[in-house]
Design an enzyme around this catalytic site. Structure first.
Site, short mmCIF file in Angstrom:
data_model
loop_
_atom_site.label_atom_id
_atom_site.label_comp_id
_atom_site.label_asym_id
_atom_site.label_seq_id
_atom_site.Cartn_x
_atom_site.Cartn_y
_atom_site.Cartn_z
CE1 TYR A 78 -4.40 -1.01 -0.22
CE2 TYR A 78 -3.44 -2.94 0.81
CZ TYR A 78 -4.47 -2.34 0.12
OH TYR A 78 -5.58 -3.08 -0.25
CD GLN A 137 -16.87 0.75 -7.49
OE1 GLN A 137 -16.85 -0.44 -7.24
NE2 GLN A 137 -17.00 1.21 -8.71
CG ASN A 138 -11.54 5.28 -8.14
OD1 ASN A 138 -11.83 4.10 -8.29
ND2 ASN A 138 -11.55 6.16 -9.11
CG ASP A 173 -7.60 8.05 -6.90
OD1 ASP A 173 -8.40 9.01 -6.82
OD2 ASP A 173 -7.65 7.23 -7.85
CG HIS A 177 -14.55 0.29 -2.11
ND1 HIS A 177 -14.51 -0.20 -3.39
CD2 HIS A 177 -15.70 -0.21 -1.56
CE1 HIS A 177 -15.58 -0.94 -3.63
NE2 HIS A 177 -16.31 -0.96 -2.53
CB CYS A 224 -1.81 3.04 17.31
SG CYS A 224 -3.00 4.16 18.04
CG ASN A 261 -15.87 0.54 -18.87
OD1 ASN A 261 -14.97 0.11 -19.57
ND2 ASN A 261 -15.99 0.26 -17.60
C1 BJW Z 1 -11.92 2.82 -18.16
C2 BJW Z 1 -10.79 3.43 -18.63
C3 BJW Z 1 -10.94 4.74 -19.07
C4 BJW Z 1 -10.21 1.50 -18.06
N1 BJW Z 1 -12.12 5.32 -19.01
N2 BJW Z 1 -13.10 3.42 -18.09
C5 BJW Z 1 -18.72 -13.98 -3.32
C6 BJW Z 1 -17.53 -14.45 -2.72
C7 BJW Z 1 -16.80 -13.63 -1.86
C8 BJW Z 1 -17.22 -12.35 -1.58
C9 BJW Z 1 -18.37 -11.94 -2.18
C10 BJW Z 1 -19.12 -12.73 -3.02
N3 BJW Z 1 -20.18 -12.01 -3.46
C11 BJW Z 1 -20.10 -10.81 -2.93
C12 BJW Z 1 -19.02 -10.74 -2.14
C13 BJW Z 1 -18.57 -9.62 -1.38
C14 BJW Z 1 -17.43 -8.85 -2.01
C15 BJW Z 1 -17.54 -8.87 -3.52
O1 BJW Z 1 -18.27 -8.12 -4.11
N4 BJW Z 1 -16.78 -9.73 -4.19
C16 BJW Z 1 -16.91 -9.91 -5.62
C17 BJW Z 1 -15.56 -9.57 -6.27
C18 BJW Z 1 -17.35 -11.30 -5.89
N5 BJW Z 1 -17.57 -7.51 -1.46
C19 BJW Z 1 -17.09 -7.19 -0.30
O2 BJW Z 1 -16.43 -7.96 0.38
C20 BJW Z 1 -17.40 -5.80 0.19
N6 BJW Z 1 -17.92 -5.85 1.50
C21 BJW Z 1 -19.06 -6.46 1.78
O3 BJW Z 1 -19.74 -6.98 0.93
O4 BJW Z 1 -19.41 -6.43 3.11
C22 BJW Z 1 -20.41 -7.31 3.55
C23 BJW Z 1 -19.73 -8.60 3.91
C24 BJW Z 1 -19.26 -8.75 5.19
C25 BJW Z 1 -18.64 -9.97 5.52
C26 BJW Z 1 -18.47 -10.97 4.57
C27 BJW Z 1 -18.91 -10.77 3.27
C28 BJW Z 1 -19.55 -9.57 2.94
C29 BJW Z 1 -16.14 -4.96 0.27
C30 BJW Z 1 -15.54 -4.76 -1.07
C31 BJW Z 1 -14.24 -3.98 -0.91
C32 BJW Z 1 -13.53 -3.87 -2.26
N7 BJW Z 1 -12.21 -3.43 -2.04
C33 BJW Z 1 -11.39 -3.15 -3.19
C34 BJW Z 1 -9.97 -2.89 -2.70
C35 BJW Z 1 -9.91 -1.54 -1.99
C36 BJW Z 1 -8.57 -1.33 -1.39
C37 BJW Z 1 -7.49 -1.22 -2.43
O5 BJW Z 1 -7.52 -0.31 -3.27
O6 BJW Z 1 -6.61 -2.08 -2.39
O7 BJW Z 1 -11.91 -2.03 -3.91
S1 BJW Z 1 -11.37 -4.43 -4.42
C38 BJW Z 1 -11.24 -3.34 -5.80
O8 BJW Z 1 -12.42 -3.52 -6.62
C39 BJW Z 1 -11.32 -1.93 -5.22
C40 BJW Z 1 -12.25 -1.25 -6.18
O9 BJW Z 1 -12.84 -0.11 -5.59
C41 BJW Z 1 -13.23 -2.34 -6.52
C42 BJW Z 1 -13.99 -2.10 -7.80
O10 BJW Z 1 -13.13 -2.14 -8.89
P1 BJW Z 1 -13.37 -1.19 -10.15
O11 BJW Z 1 -13.24 0.21 -9.75
O12 BJW Z 1 -14.60 -1.58 -10.84
O13 BJW Z 1 -12.07 -1.55 -11.03
P2 BJW Z 1 -11.90 -2.67 -12.16
O14 BJW Z 1 -10.46 -2.83 -12.40
O15 BJW Z 1 -12.67 -3.89 -11.83
O16 BJW Z 1 -12.59 -2.03 -13.44
C43 BJW Z 1 -12.01 -0.90 -14.07
C44 BJW Z 1 -12.88 -0.54 -15.24
O17 BJW Z 1 -12.37 0.65 -15.81
C45 BJW Z 1 -12.87 -1.60 -16.36
O18 BJW Z 1 -14.22 -1.90 -16.70
C46 BJW Z 1 -12.18 -0.89 -17.52
O19 BJW Z 1 -12.71 -1.27 -18.78
C47 BJW Z 1 -12.48 0.54 -17.22
N8 BJW Z 1 -11.55 1.50 -17.79
N9 BJW Z 1 -9.73 2.52 -18.58
C48 BJW Z 1 -13.20 4.60 -18.54
N10 BJW Z 1 -9.85 5.41 -19.59
ZN ZN Z 2 -4.74 2.63 18.33
#
Ligand code: BJW
Ligand code: ZN
Length: 259
Positions: free
Chosen positions: A67, A101-102, A104, A119, A155, A221
């Site tokens: 990170y 979701q970003n 940054d 996020h 901490c 997108n």
């Molecule tokens: C362009 C471009 C240009 C390129 N112009 N576009 C089944 C199994 C296990 C878990 C789950 C499950 N079903 C659901 C879950 C829960 C899980 C989940 O959703 N998992 C799925 C992946 C299956 N979710 C969670 O766990 C969330 N919490 C939750 O549900 O709590 C309740 C719970 C409690 C206890 C147990 C279970 C549930 C939390 C999710 C947290 C996500 N965290 C991250 C990391 C953040 C920290 C870090 O940065 O390291 O967040 S993961 C990552 O993905 C990050 C992003 O915000 C997130 C979304 O990604 P994003 O932004 O869509 O990026 P990409 O790369 O996927 O897409 C980019 C797009 O841009 C592409 O489409 C390109 O085409 C496009 N693009 N250039 C326009 N110029």
């Molecule tokens: Zn502390």
């Protein structure tokens, strides 16, 4: 690409607009996305080893080092025309809610206010144990490798590990932010979904929540996503090209429009 006249008309008439962004909006600033083939972070790194609470328990130095490498990338990046166009929209739309979701801070640095971060933030770490914000953080060390281990700071209140201020898999989204995003999606006239693959829940559900509530929805997108076929307008192209064109076409008639 041509911006549809109908979308322009609906945006111009809208009182409440939501802009919902993902990693793609920062791609043109040089911040890697997560799931794109070849360039996505999850192509090279394992989400299970780096972006879960158990990963941090197992190897805090590996996770903190990764990170710090990413924080350095964010700090050296600049907002791109997509961030600037979204910031400009705030001046024209009566009520605009920007939900990202970003992790940054490029929306803020482009001039957007009250950004709803679903996020968390990579530039706002906190204590894992007592959740106190960690403020004594300078520039990241100059890192030679993306997997360089760095021991996280301790901490000063409770001695716990400082952790990145982001939401990992399996963790709940911050309650106030999630409620604000949900309410805005249910009550908007136009919902713009920009640069997300729409696979991570619950955030990924926001566009469909808005669509089912009767909003005009548009996706920007260059690649196929889970939302194809489920939005009112599908604008296939880069956010840094389409968003400035959309703002220009929608509000160019207003005096002094600048993006
Ligand atoms: C362009 C471009 C240009 C390129 N112009 N576009 C089944 C199994 C296990 C878990 C789950 C499950 N079903 C659901 C879950 C829960 C899980 C989940 O959703 N998992 C799925 C992946 C299956 N979710 C969670 O766990 C969330 N919490 C939750 O549900 O709590 C309740 C719970 C409690 C206890 C147990 C279970 C549930 C939390 C999710 C947290 C996500 N965290 C991250 C990391 C953040 C920290 C870090 O940065 O390291 O967040 S993961 C990552 O993905 C990050 C992003 O915000 C997130 C979304 O990604 P994003 O932004 O869509 O990026 P990409 O790369 O996927 O897409 C980019 C797009 O841009 C592409 O489409 C390109 O085409 C496009 N693009 N250039 C326009 N110029
Ligand atoms: Zn502390």
């Amino acid at each position: 690409m041509d911006i549809p006249d109908e979308l322009v008309a609906r945006l111009r008439a809208a009182q409440n607009v939501v802009v919902f962004t993902g990693a793609g909006v920062s791609a043109e600033s040089g911040i890697p996305t997560f799931r794109e083939r070849q360039t996505g972070l999850w192509e090279r790194f394992s989400a299970e080893e780096l972006a879960t609470p158990s990963a941090f328990e197992r190897d805090p130095a590996l996770v903190w080092g990764w990170y710090e490498w990413r924080r350095a990338k964010v700090l050296s990046a600049q907002p791109n025309p997509a961030h600037l166009a979204i910031a400009a929209m705030e001046k024209h739309v009566p009520h605009l809610t920007l939900v990202t979701q970003n992790v940054d801070d490029l929306h803020e640095r482009a001039g957007s206010h009250d950004v709803v971060h679903l996020h968390g933030s990579i530039v706002r770490p906190h204590c894992q144990r007592c959740r106190q914000p960690f403020t004594a953080q300078g520039s990241p060390p100059s890192l030679t490798a993306d997997t360089q281990k760095i021991q996280p700071p301790t901490c000063t209140h409770c001695g716990g590990h400082i952790r990145p201020g982001v939401v990992w898999f399996g963790e709940s989204l911050p309650t106030l932010e999630w409620e604000a995003a949900n309410a805005a999606a249910r009550n908007c006239d136009v919902f713009l979904c920009v640069g997300t693959s729409a696979v991570v829940y619950p955030a990924a559900g926001l566009t469909l929540i808005a669509h089912r509530a009767g909003a005009t929805t548009a996706q920007i997108n260059p690649n196929p996503t889970e939302l194809d076929g489920d939005v009112s307008f599908d604008l296939k192209g880069a956010a840094g090209v389409i968003l400035p064109a959309l703002v220009q076409k929608t509000w160019a008639h207003e005096c002094g429009v600048a993006i």
